[in-house]
Design a protein around this motif. Structure first.
Motif, PDB file in Angstrom:
ATOM      1  N   TYR A   2       0.844  -1.208   0.000  1.00 29.59           N
ATOM      2  CA  TYR A   2       0.000   0.000   0.000  1.00 29.59           C
ATOM      3  C   TYR A   2       0.882   1.262   0.000  1.00 29.59           C
ATOM      4  CZ  TYR A   2      -3.445   3.459   1.532  1.00 29.59           C
ATOM      5  OH  TYR A   2      -4.239   4.585   1.628  1.00 29.59           O
ATOM      6  N   VAL A   3       1.869   1.290   0.889  1.00 26.24           N
ATOM      7  CA  VAL A   3       2.761   2.455   0.981  1.00 26.24           C
ATOM      8  C   VAL A   3       3.502   2.654  -0.346  1.00 26.24           C
ATOM      9  CG1 VAL A   3       4.787   3.433   2.160  1.00 26.24           C
ATOM     10  CG2 VAL A   3       3.048   2.187   3.481  1.00 26.24           C
ATOM     11  N   LEU A   4       4.018   1.570  -0.896  1.00 24.66           N
ATOM     12  CA  LEU A   4       4.808   1.678  -2.132  1.00 24.66           C
ATOM     13  C   LEU A   4       3.933   2.100  -3.318  1.00 24.66           C
ATOM     14  CD1 LEU A   4       7.206  -1.393  -1.664  1.00 24.66           C
ATOM     15  CD2 LEU A   4       7.715   1.045  -1.318  1.00 24.66           C
ATOM     16  N   ALA A   5       2.681   1.620  -3.326  1.00 23.84           N
ATOM     17  CA  ALA A   5       1.776   1.994  -4.421  1.00 23.84           C
ATOM     18  C   ALA A   5       1.449   3.487  -4.359  1.00 23.84           C
ATOM     19  CB  ALA A   5       0.496   1.166  -4.335  1.00 23.84           C
ATOM     20  N   VAL A   6       1.208   3.992  -3.144  1.00 21.46           N
ATOM     21  CA  VAL A   6       0.907   5.420  -2.986  1.00 21.46           C
ATOM     22  C   VAL A   6       2.140   6.244  -3.370  1.00 21.46           C
ATOM     23  CG1 VAL A   6       0.358   7.230  -1.296  1.00 21.46           C
ATOM     24  CG2 VAL A   6      -0.861   5.036  -1.212  1.00 21.46           C
ATOM     25  N   GLU A   7       3.290   5.789  -2.918  1.00 16.04           N
ATOM     26  CA  GLU A   7       4.542   6.490  -3.228  1.00 16.04           C
ATOM     27  C   GLU A   7       4.746   6.575  -4.745  1.00 16.04           C
ATOM     28  OE1 GLU A   7       8.638   6.137  -0.994  1.00 16.04           O
ATOM     29  OE2 GLU A   7       8.439   4.473  -2.402  1.00 16.04           O
ATOM     30  N   ALA A   8       4.492   5.463  -5.431  1.00 20.83           N
ATOM     31  CA  ALA A   8       4.671   5.438  -6.889  1.00 20.83           C
ATOM     32  C   ALA A   8       3.697   6.411  -7.563  1.00 20.83           C
ATOM     33  CB  ALA A   8       4.472   4.022  -7.413  1.00 20.83           C
ATOM     34  N   ARG A   9       2.470   6.456  -7.073  1.00 23.59           N
ATOM     35  CA  ARG A   9       1.467   7.367  -7.629  1.00 23.59           C
ATOM     36  C   ARG A   9       1.855   8.831  -7.430  1.00 23.59           C
ATOM     37  NH1 ARG A   9      -2.737   6.395 -10.975  1.00 23.59           N
ATOM     38  NH2 ARG A   9      -3.437   4.265 -10.731  1.00 23.59           N
ATOM     39  N   LEU A  10       2.483   9.132  -6.274  1.00 26.25           N
ATOM     40  CA  LEU A  10       2.771  10.522  -5.917  1.00 26.25           C
ATOM     41  C   LEU A  10       4.119  10.995  -6.456  1.00 26.25           C
ATOM     42  CD1 LEU A  10       1.484  10.544  -2.226  1.00 26.25           C
ATOM     43  CD2 LEU A  10       0.357  11.500  -4.240  1.00 26.25           C
ATOM     44  N   GLY A  11       5.041  10.066  -6.621  1.00 24.71           N
ATOM     45  CA  GLY A  11       6.361  10.439  -7.139  1.00 24.71           C
ATOM     46  C   GLY A  11       7.231  11.170  -6.129  1.00 24.71           C
ATOM     47  N   VAL A  12       6.886  11.071  -4.858  1.00 24.17           N
ATOM     48  CA  VAL A  12       7.694  11.676  -3.787  1.00 24.17           C
ATOM     49  C   VAL A  12       7.945  10.584  -2.738  1.00 24.17           C
ATOM     50  CG1 VAL A  12       7.705  13.403  -1.923  1.00 24.17           C
ATOM     51  CG2 VAL A  12       6.736  13.978  -4.142  1.00 24.17           C
ATOM     52  N   PRO A  13       9.199  10.445  -2.272  1.00 28.83           N
ATOM     53  CA  PRO A  13       9.475   9.349  -1.337  1.00 28.83           C
ATOM     54  C   PRO A  13       8.763   9.500   0.010  1.00 28.83           C
ATOM     55  CG  PRO A  13      11.390  10.781  -1.568  1.00 28.83           C
ATOM     56  CD  PRO A  13      10.399  11.230  -2.595  1.00 28.83           C
ATOM     57  N   ILE A  14       8.167   8.404   0.458  1.00 27.12           N
ATOM     58  CA  ILE A  14       7.561   8.385   1.800  1.00 27.12           C
ATOM     59  C   ILE A  14       8.667   7.907   2.740  1.00 27.12           C
ATOM     60  CG2 ILE A  14       5.758   7.350   3.249  1.00 27.12           C
ATOM     61  CD1 ILE A  14       4.053   7.027   0.671  1.00 27.12           C
ATOM     62  N   LEU A  15       9.337   8.870   3.379  1.00 29.73           N
ATOM     63  CA  LEU A  15      10.544   8.515   4.139  1.00 29.73           C
ATOM     64  C   LEU A  15      10.233   8.079   5.559  1.00 29.73           C
ATOM     65  CD1 LEU A  15      13.156  11.181   2.967  1.00 29.73           C
ATOM     66  CD2 LEU A  15      12.684   8.907   2.064  1.00 29.73           C
ATOM     67  N   ILE A  16       9.072   8.483   6.074  1.00 30.78           N
ATOM     68  CA  ILE A  16       8.694   8.080   7.431  1.00 30.78           C
ATOM     69  C   ILE A  16       7.313   7.438   7.377  1.00 30.78           C
ATOM     70  CG2 ILE A  16       8.256   8.846   9.800  1.00 30.78           C
ATOM     71  CD1 ILE A  16      10.062  11.226   9.329  1.00 30.78           C
ATOM     72  N   VAL A  17       7.178   6.326   8.083  1.00 30.34           N
ATOM     73  CA  VAL A  17       5.869   5.677   8.210  1.00 30.34           C
ATOM     74  C   VAL A  17       5.592   5.557   9.703  1.00 30.34           C
ATOM     75  CG1 VAL A  17       4.513   3.601   7.760  1.00 30.34           C
ATOM     76  CG2 VAL A  17       6.174   4.386   6.059  1.00 30.34           C
ATOM     77  N   SER A  18       4.410   6.011  10.128  1.00 28.39           N
ATOM     78  CA  SER A  18       4.078   5.996  11.552  1.00 28.39           C
ATOM     79  C   SER A  18       2.999   4.945  11.811  1.00 28.39           C
ATOM     80  CB  SER A  18       3.611   7.397  11.958  1.00 28.39           C
ATOM     81  OG  SER A  18       3.065   7.379  13.244  1.00 28.39           O
ATOM     82  N   VAL A  19       3.204   4.169  12.873  1.00 26.09           N
ATOM     83  CA  VAL A  19       2.297   3.041  13.150  1.00 26.09           C
ATOM     84  C   VAL A  19       1.688   3.099  14.551  1.00 26.09           C
ATOM     85  CG1 VAL A  19       3.340   1.471  11.477  1.00 26.09           C
ATOM     86  CG2 VAL A  19       4.289   1.596  13.796  1.00 26.09           C
ATOM     87  N   GLY A  20       1.705   4.274  15.159  1.00 24.81           N
ATOM     88  CA  GLY A  20       1.106   4.423  16.484  1.00 24.81           C
ATOM     89  C   GLY A  20       1.342   5.836  16.980  1.00 24.81           C
ATOM     90  N   GLN A  21       0.654   6.171  18.076  1.00 24.37           N
ATOM     91  CA  GLN A  21       0.770   7.525  18.612  1.00 24.37           C
ATOM     92  C   GLN A  21       2.153   7.830  19.170  1.00 24.37           C
ATOM     93  OE1 GLN A  21      -2.489   7.765  21.636  1.00 24.37           O
ATOM     94  NE2 GLN A  21      -3.057   9.545  20.429  1.00 24.37           N
TER      95      GLN A  21
END
Ligand code: GDP
Ligand code: IMO
Ligand code: MG
Length: 434
Positions: free
Chosen positions: A394-413
């Motif tokens: 999911y993250v990689l698909a969104v990243e590919a669509r946006l063309g900007v690297p998703i460098l941080i992924v947050s999984v909780g508060q």
């Protein structure tokens, strides 16, 4: 001398507070550059939870100095209250927080005017903190700046004049005399308190820059709430986008080295206005409850929708984003399928960009792509490879669509529930579209 701007890439509440606090560990200064106590930035670490409204999230990092910049609107009562709250919880604030002498001051009549308009049928769902009326005074060149607030004689004159300017509207609330008394009730103590934090913050930041300090610029609100580039008129009255950081901190654009845009793994919005991918029904309800999607400042339930690629591409463009952070990926666990809006339809025609006109923003119909989704508890993941395959895809698909690297992924508060994919890339200017 790196200076990283952290902006909201959607309609606010993306998790900017968490990310600024997280990145603040490596910074020397954190600067809030616009908005006021309409913001609610949640920071969670060591089992403690803080809701900040006016004070930069860097205050919760012991080594960091913090600035409330020229572009912020400051309610002196909220300022005192928030510092007292922090000090009461053992956070040292004195000597680490500097309030711009050029910041404008929110007074009780601004709050009354905001509330009056909201409740008088002309509302857009503001936070009723007086933000709009205070910025109106600023633009009308009748505003009260911190420097004026500290000068008792000048302040008294300005307040009297401004109450007259607003007399017709304010008469609906209470007698002007009573409002004036309210403004001055406890003023002397607040004046002294504010004076102990006030500074020429432009000079401070310039001196820090010359010494090579590392700077974070913390936005409030989000790109789609930007006065010029958001879903006008359903916006806030300032410029949360990265350009606003130069204006609101008093530093030149050449000083900015990178811009990180924070987006949730889905979309939320609080207040009225267009929201093309908005959901109702059980999925919205599920995400709202699992993701605790209730406003930090007002407690209002947040509206929920799928991620919107054209909307995010607009945010990438208007901010010159060099990287993204995706928060709340954990909240989508168990949602099958996950949809992402990849374009719109309007009157039977394909629309690929987020529209400018109010009518089109309201009428576009999203075109979705579906992803199978993922299950399980993501909150223990610390490396990208710890995530379930569906989440990574999911993250990689969104990243590919946006063309900007998703460098941080947050999984909780909490602070440690953060995955950094490339730390070095965060602070460097690297326009991925050039
Ligand atoms: P801000 O205004 O952009 O700072 O965001 P808010 O603090 O208003 O809202 C974000 C909410 O999501 C807060 O309650 C955060 O603690 C929470 N949050 C941030 N990142 C995550 C995440 O990755 N997962 C979960 N479950 N909650 C998060
Ligand atoms: P943070 O910094 C989400 C929204 C209000 C309303 C509009 C105008 O926590 O992301 P205002 O009181 O600013 O005149 O209201 O903007 N709004 C926010 N929405 N997060 C915020 O801040 C917001 N600050 C204002 O709901 O729609
Ligand atoms: Mg918030």
């Amino acid at each position: 001398m790196p200076a990283l701007v952290v902006v909201g890439a959607q309609w606010g509440d993306e998790g900017k507070g968490k990310i600024v606090h997280f990145l603040g560990e490596g910074a020397d200064w954190v600067v809030r550059y616009q908005g006021g106590d309409n913001a609610g930035h949640t920071v969670v670490f060591d089992g403690q939870k803080y809701a900040l409204h006016l004070i930069p999230s860097g205050i919760l990092q012991p080594g960091v100095k913090n600035v409330i910049g020229d572009g912020v609107v400051v309610n002196p009562r909220a300022f005192v209250e928030e510092i007292k709250m922090l000090e009461g919880r053992g956070i040292k604030v004195k000597g680490r927080l500097f309030l711009s002498l050029a910041a404008h001051v929110i007074l009780p009549y601004h709050v009354y005017l905001d509330t009056l308009r909201e409740e008088g049928g002309r509302g857009i769902g503001t936070t009723k903190k007086g933000i709009g009326p205070c910025y109106e005074d600023k633009v009308a060149r009748i505003g009260v700046r911190v420097a004026d607030y500290l000068d008792a004689e000048a302040f008294r004159k300005l307040v009297r004049r401004n109450l007259k300017v607003r007399a017709a509207e304010l008469a609906k609330v209470k007698p002007l005399k009573a409002i004036e008394e309210e403004v001055f009730d406890g003023y002397e103590a607040r004046r002294k308190f504010l004076a102990s934090f006030a500074a020429d913050t432009g000079l401070l930041l310039d001196a820090a820059r010359r010494k090579g300090a590392k700077m974070l610029l913390e936005s409030a609100q989000g790109s789609m709430l930007d006065l010029d580039h958001g879903t006008y008129p359903f916006v806030t009255s300032s410029n949360p986008i990265a350009g606003g950081a130069c204006v609101g901190a008093g530093i030149g654009p050449t000083a900015i080295t990178a811009v990180n845009g924070v987006t949730k793994a889905y979309t939320t919005r609080v207040g009225l206005g267009p929201f093309p991918t908005e959901l109702d029904g059980h999925i919205a309800h599920y995400i709202r409850e699992v993701g605790k999607e209730y406003g930090t400042t007002t407690g209002r339930p947040r509206r929920i929708g799928w991620l919107d690629v054209p909307q995010l591409r607009a945010a990438i463009r208007m901010n010159g984003l060099t990287s993204l952070t995706m928060t709340k990926l954990d909240t989508l666990s168990g949602v099958h399928p996950i949809k992402v809006c990849v374009g719109y339809k309007l009157g039977g025609k394909k629309v690929s960009e987020f529209p400018v006109s109010r009518r089109a923003q309201l009428e576009v119909e999203p075109v979705y792509e579906s992803y199978p989704g993922f299950s399980g508890d993501l909150s223990g993941a610390r490396k990208f490879s710890d995530l379930p395959r569906g989440a990574r895809e999911y993250v990689l698909a969104v990243e590919a669509r946006l063309g900007v690297p998703i460098l941080i992924v947050s999984v909780g508060q909490s602070r440690e529930q953060t995955i950094v994919r490339d730390a070095a890339g965060l602070w460097m200017r690297q326009d991925p579209r050039s």
